[in-house]
Design a protein around this motif. Structure first.
Motif, PDB file in Angstrom:
ATOM      1  N   TYR A 312     -26.059  51.433  10.798  1.00 57.33           N
ATOM      2  CA  TYR A 312     -25.208  52.184   9.881  1.00 57.33           C
ATOM      3  C   TYR A 312     -23.754  52.170  10.331  1.00 57.33           C
ATOM      4  O   TYR A 312     -22.834  52.086   9.510  1.00 57.33           O
ATOM      5  CB  TYR A 312     -25.711  53.624   9.764  1.00 57.33           C
ATOM      6  N   VAL A 313     -23.503  52.243  11.635  1.00 58.02           N
ATOM      7  CA  VAL A 313     -22.127  52.197  12.139  1.00 58.02           C
ATOM      8  C   VAL A 313     -21.504  50.837  11.846  1.00 58.02           C
ATOM      9  O   VAL A 313     -20.345  50.730  11.415  1.00 58.02           O
ATOM     10  CB  VAL A 313     -22.108  52.505  13.649  1.00 58.02           C
ATOM     11  N   LYS A 314     -22.273  49.767  12.072  1.00 63.63           N
ATOM     12  CA  LYS A 314     -21.759  48.423  11.773  1.00 63.63           C
ATOM     13  C   LYS A 314     -21.456  48.267  10.285  1.00 63.63           C
ATOM     14  O   LYS A 314     -20.441  47.672   9.907  1.00 63.63           O
ATOM     15  CB  LYS A 314     -22.781  47.367  12.211  1.00 63.63           C
ATOM     16  N   LYS A 315     -22.361  48.807   9.464  1.00 65.42           N
ATOM     17  CA  LYS A 315     -22.136  48.696   8.027  1.00 65.42           C
ATOM     18  C   LYS A 315     -20.880  49.454   7.608  1.00 65.42           C
ATOM     19  O   LYS A 315     -20.072  48.967   6.800  1.00 65.42           O
ATOM     20  CB  LYS A 315     -23.351  49.228   7.270  1.00 65.42           C
ATOM     21  N   ASP A 316     -20.684  50.654   8.160  1.00 65.27           N
ATOM     22  CA  ASP A 316     -19.475  51.415   7.846  1.00 65.27           C
ATOM     23  C   ASP A 316     -18.222  50.676   8.320  1.00 65.27           C
ATOM     24  O   ASP A 316     -17.195  50.642   7.611  1.00 65.27           O
ATOM     25  CB  ASP A 316     -19.544  52.801   8.485  1.00 65.27           C
ATOM     26  N   ARG A 317     -18.285  50.088   9.502  1.00 66.96           N
ATOM     27  CA  ARG A 317     -17.131  49.353  10.007  1.00 66.96           C
ATOM     28  C   ARG A 317     -16.835  48.130   9.134  1.00 66.96           C
ATOM     29  O   ARG A 317     -15.668  47.852   8.802  1.00 66.96           O
ATOM     30  CB  ARG A 317     -17.396  48.914  11.453  1.00 66.96           C
ATOM     31  N   ASP A 318     -17.882  47.410   8.741  1.00 69.86           N
ATOM     32  CA  ASP A 318     -17.661  46.247   7.870  1.00 69.86           C
ATOM     33  C   ASP A 318     -17.080  46.662   6.523  1.00 69.86           C
ATOM     34  O   ASP A 318     -16.183  45.994   5.975  1.00 69.86           O
ATOM     35  CB  ASP A 318     -18.972  45.493   7.662  1.00 69.86           C
ATOM     36  N   SER A 319     -17.591  47.765   5.984  1.00 73.79           N
ATOM     37  CA  SER A 319     -17.061  48.232   4.697  1.00 73.79           C
ATOM     38  C   SER A 319     -15.606  48.667   4.825  1.00 73.79           C
ATOM     39  O   SER A 319     -14.797  48.442   3.910  1.00 73.79           O
ATOM     40  CB  SER A 319     -17.910  49.388   4.169  1.00 73.79           C
ATOM     41  N   GLN A 320     -15.267  49.272   5.973  1.00 73.23           N
ATOM     42  CA  GLN A 320     -13.870  49.653   6.182  1.00 73.23           C
ATOM     43  C   GLN A 320     -12.957  48.420   6.257  1.00 73.23           C
ATOM     44  O   GLN A 320     -11.859  48.410   5.696  1.00 73.23           O
ATOM     45  CB  GLN A 320     -13.749  50.488   7.449  1.00 73.23           C
ATOM     46  N   TRP A 321     -13.431  47.389   6.961  1.00 76.08           N
ATOM     47  CA  TRP A 321     -12.636  46.151   7.039  1.00 76.08           C
ATOM     48  C   TRP A 321     -12.481  45.501   5.668  1.00 76.08           C
ATOM     49  O   TRP A 321     -11.407  44.999   5.313  1.00 76.08           O
ATOM     50  CB  TRP A 321     -13.288  45.167   8.009  1.00 76.08           C
ATOM     51  N   GLU A 322     -13.569  45.516   4.894  1.00 73.98           N
ATOM     52  CA  GLU A 322     -13.478  44.945   3.553  1.00 73.98           C
ATOM     53  C   GLU A 322     -12.488  45.722   2.693  1.00 73.98           C
ATOM     54  O   GLU A 322     -11.689  45.134   1.942  1.00 73.98           O
ATOM     55  CB  GLU A 322     -14.860  44.941   2.904  1.00 73.98           C
ATOM     56  N   ALA A 323     -12.530  47.056   2.794  1.00 78.33           N
ATOM     57  CA  ALA A 323     -11.582  47.863   2.021  1.00 78.33           C
ATOM     58  C   ALA A 323     -10.141  47.606   2.477  1.00 78.33           C
ATOM     59  O   ALA A 323      -9.212  47.522   1.643  1.00 78.33           O
ATOM     60  CB  ALA A 323     -11.921  49.339   2.165  1.00 78.33           C
ATOM     61  N   PHE A 324      -9.948  47.456   3.809  1.00 79.06           N
ATOM     62  CA  PHE A 324      -8.599  47.185   4.315  1.00 79.06           C
ATOM     63  C   PHE A 324      -8.080  45.829   3.821  1.00 79.06           C
ATOM     64  O   PHE A 324      -6.922  45.708   3.411  1.00 79.06           O
ATOM     65  CB  PHE A 324      -8.628  47.231   5.837  1.00 79.06           C
ATOM     66  N   GLU A 325      -8.973  44.815   3.861  1.00 86.85           N
ATOM     67  CA  GLU A 325      -8.554  43.497   3.365  1.00 86.85           C
ATOM     68  C   GLU A 325      -8.243  43.534   1.879  1.00 86.85           C
ATOM     69  O   GLU A 325      -7.274  42.917   1.410  1.00 86.85           O
ATOM     70  CB  GLU A 325      -9.662  42.478   3.642  1.00 86.85           C
ATOM     71  N   ARG A 326      -9.041  44.274   1.138  1.00 88.29           N
ATOM     72  CA  ARG A 326      -8.793  44.367  -0.302  1.00 88.29           C
ATOM     73  C   ARG A 326      -7.457  45.068  -0.571  1.00 88.29           C
ATOM     74  O   ARG A 326      -6.689  44.647  -1.437  1.00 88.29           O
ATOM     75  CB  ARG A 326      -9.946  45.126  -0.963  1.00 88.29           C
ATOM     76  N   GLU A 327      -7.190  46.138   0.149  1.00 88.32           N
ATOM     77  CA  GLU A 327      -5.907  46.815  -0.013  1.00 88.32           C
ATOM     78  C   GLU A 327      -4.738  45.915   0.387  1.00 88.32           C
ATOM     79  O   GLU A 327      -3.678  45.932  -0.255  1.00 88.32           O
ATOM     80  CB  GLU A 327      -5.891  48.097   0.826  1.00 88.32           C
ATOM     81  N   GLU A 328      -4.916  45.137   1.468  1.00 86.52           N
ATOM     82  CA  GLU A 328      -3.851  44.242   1.914  1.00 86.52           C
ATOM     83  C   GLU A 328      -3.561  43.175   0.851  1.00 86.52           C
ATOM     84  O   GLU A 328      -2.377  42.857   0.562  1.00 86.52           O
ATOM     85  CB  GLU A 328      -4.253  43.593   3.228  1.00 86.52           C
ATOM     86  N   LYS A 329      -4.627  42.637   0.270  1.00 82.54           N
ATOM     87  CA  LYS A 329      -4.428  41.644  -0.782  1.00 82.54           C
ATOM     88  C   LYS A 329      -3.714  42.242  -1.979  1.00 82.54           C
ATOM     89  O   LYS A 329      -2.806  41.625  -2.561  1.00 82.54           O
ATOM     90  CB  LYS A 329      -5.776  41.051  -1.208  1.00 82.54           C
ATOM     91  N   GLU A 330      -4.131  43.440  -2.364  1.00 84.06           N
ATOM     92  CA  GLU A 330      -3.476  44.086  -3.494  1.00 84.06           C
ATOM     93  C   GLU A 330      -2.010  44.377  -3.181  1.00 84.06           C
ATOM     94  O   GLU A 330      -1.124  44.223  -4.044  1.00 84.06           O
ATOM     95  CB  GLU A 330      -4.200  45.382  -3.843  1.00 84.06           C
ATOM     96  N   ARG A 331      -1.709  44.782  -1.936  1.00 85.30           N
ATOM     97  CA  ARG A 331      -0.332  45.083  -1.559  1.00 85.30           C
ATOM     98  C   ARG A 331       0.529  43.815  -1.599  1.00 85.30           C
ATOM     99  O   ARG A 331       1.662  43.825  -2.099  1.00 85.30           O
ATOM    100  CB  ARG A 331      -0.292  45.700  -0.166  1.00 85.30           C
ATOM    101  N   ARG A 332      -0.062  42.720  -1.071  1.00 81.26           N
ATOM    102  CA  ARG A 332       0.697  41.461  -1.096  1.00 81.26           C
ATOM    103  C   ARG A 332       0.925  40.971  -2.528  1.00 81.26           C
ATOM    104  O   ARG A 332       2.004  40.471  -2.869  1.00 81.26           O
ATOM    105  CB  ARG A 332      -0.055  40.401  -0.299  1.00 81.26           C
ATOM    106  N   ALA A 333      -0.084  41.089  -3.347  1.00 75.04           N
ATOM    107  CA  ALA A 333       0.092  40.684  -4.746  1.00 75.04           C
ATOM    108  C   ALA A 333       1.163  41.525  -5.431  1.00 75.04           C
ATOM    109  O   ALA A 333       1.973  41.013  -6.232  1.00 75.04           O
ATOM    110  CB  ALA A 333      -1.240  40.805  -5.490  1.00 75.04           C
ATOM    111  N   GLN A 334       1.179  42.823  -5.103  1.00 76.43           N
ATOM    112  CA  GLN A 334       2.206  43.683  -5.685  1.00 76.43           C
ATOM    113  C   GLN A 334       3.603  43.290  -5.209  1.00 76.43           C
ATOM    114  O   GLN A 334       4.568  43.279  -5.991  1.00 76.43           O
ATOM    115  CB  GLN A 334       1.909  45.146  -5.295  1.00 76.43           C
TER     116      GLN A 334
END
Length: 379
Positions: A312-334
């Motif tokens: 569960y900790v690994k899954k939460d960490r992976d989901s956090q990284w995915e959310a961070f990458e998604r936010e970074e992509k959205e920020r760069r696109a903006q």
């Protein structure tokens, strides 16, 4: 003549037992020391020496109560029955009245009514009397029954969560919980059951120490203390074992302690009711452990990968990284979009500035032309 010295000495020689001389050696000594029963040649009457018979010891099993295994005889009733005269009943005597048939109806209390149902009732009555808890003190009975409730609750919860996980595996949706939530609850319930079992096993061993200090049934030193040492030494390492191995180890520990307590009850180290009391409690605890093992076995068949907290900790960490990458992509696109808009605005401004410059040049040219005309007119 018969009272002379010679006759008296002759009579004395007849009354003496035959003796062997020492010159005959070891064989004569063996013959001399032989018992009268083995002297075949001695025809004189001998007094038989009482040969001690082998004594049969009564076997006391682990489930028998302490004390003599027999009932007391009512001597007064026997004497009263012996004084009654015998009565003759010639009408009841027949050719088969004194014959015992191979198949006959029982004469006990359980033989009333149908023969089969009577035998079953008699067996049930025997089981009820054997495992009766009437002699158990109420305080011990109530506290022992309350001690079974945590085991029953954890076992039933394990079975329900197993069924919920299997149902979610088959249909894609659980009854009350999602598969992830059911796994999390199961990972919380199982350590509670194992830890509670370790506490109870240690408590059962400590009872021997308490009764040894109190001197109940005498003082037996290490023979009694050893149970209080073995119980926690076996119980607490189960906390660090895998779940299935821990439950099986505790199941064996409970059965071993029951056997030890039953034997101690027969020796008089515990009250007479303690062995039956321990049997009933051990039966329910063992059944709860078996139910938990069966439930977990069903979970393994339906879902081969049981998740642990690390997953569960690994899954939460992976989901956090995915959310961070998604936010970074959205920020760069903006940012790219903003840059493009700024570029368009700058181009528009440059074109406007060019137009303004051209207009100013035209105005200057017209002004110059107008000045030239004015100058010509003045001349």
């Amino acid at each position: 003549m018969l009272r002379s010295t010679a006759t008296r000495s002759l009579l004395k020689s007849f009354t003496k037992a035959p003796t062997a001389r020492s010159s005959f050696g070891a064989a004569s000594i063996q013959f001399r020391n032989a018992s009268p029963l083995h002297q075949v040649n001695n025809n004189r009457p001998q007094v038989r020496i009482a040969i001690p018979r082998l004594t049969t010891t009564s076997l006391l099993y682990a489930t028998t109560k302490a004390g003599p295994p027999f009932d007391k005889i009512d001597e007064k009733a026997e004497q009263k029955l012996a004084k009654e005269p015998l009565e003759a009943h010639p009408d009841e005597v027949s050719g088969g009245s004194s014959v015992r048939h191979v198949f006959e109806k029982g004469q006990g209390e359980g033989a009333k009514g149908d023969e089969m149902t009577g035998a079953i009732k008699a067996d049930l009555r025997t089981i009820k009397e054997t495992f009766s808890l009437a002699d158990v003190p109420k305080e011990s009975l109530y506290i022992g029954a309350a001690g079974i409730l945590p085991y029953a609750a954890t076992s039933l919860s394990t079975v329900f969560l197993a069924y919920d996980i299997n149902h979610a595996h088959d249909t894609g949706r659980g009854i009350l919980f999602s598969p992830e939530t059911a796994h999390q609850l199961l990972d919380l319930i199982t350590p509670i059951q194992i830890g509670y079992g370790a506490v109870i096993i240690s408590f059962l061993g400590a009872i021997h120490w308490g009764l040894e200090y109190a001197g109940y049934g005498g003082y037996h030193s290490y023979r009694r203390y050893i149970y209080g040492v073995i119980a926690p030494a076996v119980a607490w390492p189960t906390i660090f074992m895998p779940v299935e191995y821990a439950l099986i180890t505790q199941f064996l520990a409970f059965n071993f302690l029951y056997f030890a307590d039953a034997r101690a009850t027969v020796r008089g180290w515990f009250p007479e009711w303690y062995s039956v009391y321990r049997f009933v409690l051990t039966f329910f605890v063992g059944a709860s452990i078996v139910i938990s093992l069966i439930g977990r076995g069903q979970i393994v068949k339906a879902d081969h990968t049981l998740r642990n907290p690390v997953d569960y900790v690994k899954k939460d960490r992976d989901s956090q990284w995915e959310a961070f990458e998604r936010e970074e992509k959205e920020r760069r696109a903006q940012m790219v979009k903003e840059d493009e808009e700024d570029g368009d605005k700058s181009e528009d401004d440059s074109e406007e500035s060019k137009d303004d410059g051209d207009d100013q040049k035209d105005d200057k040219k017209e002004d110059k032309k107008a000045e030239k005309k004015n100058n010509k007119e003045k001349k």
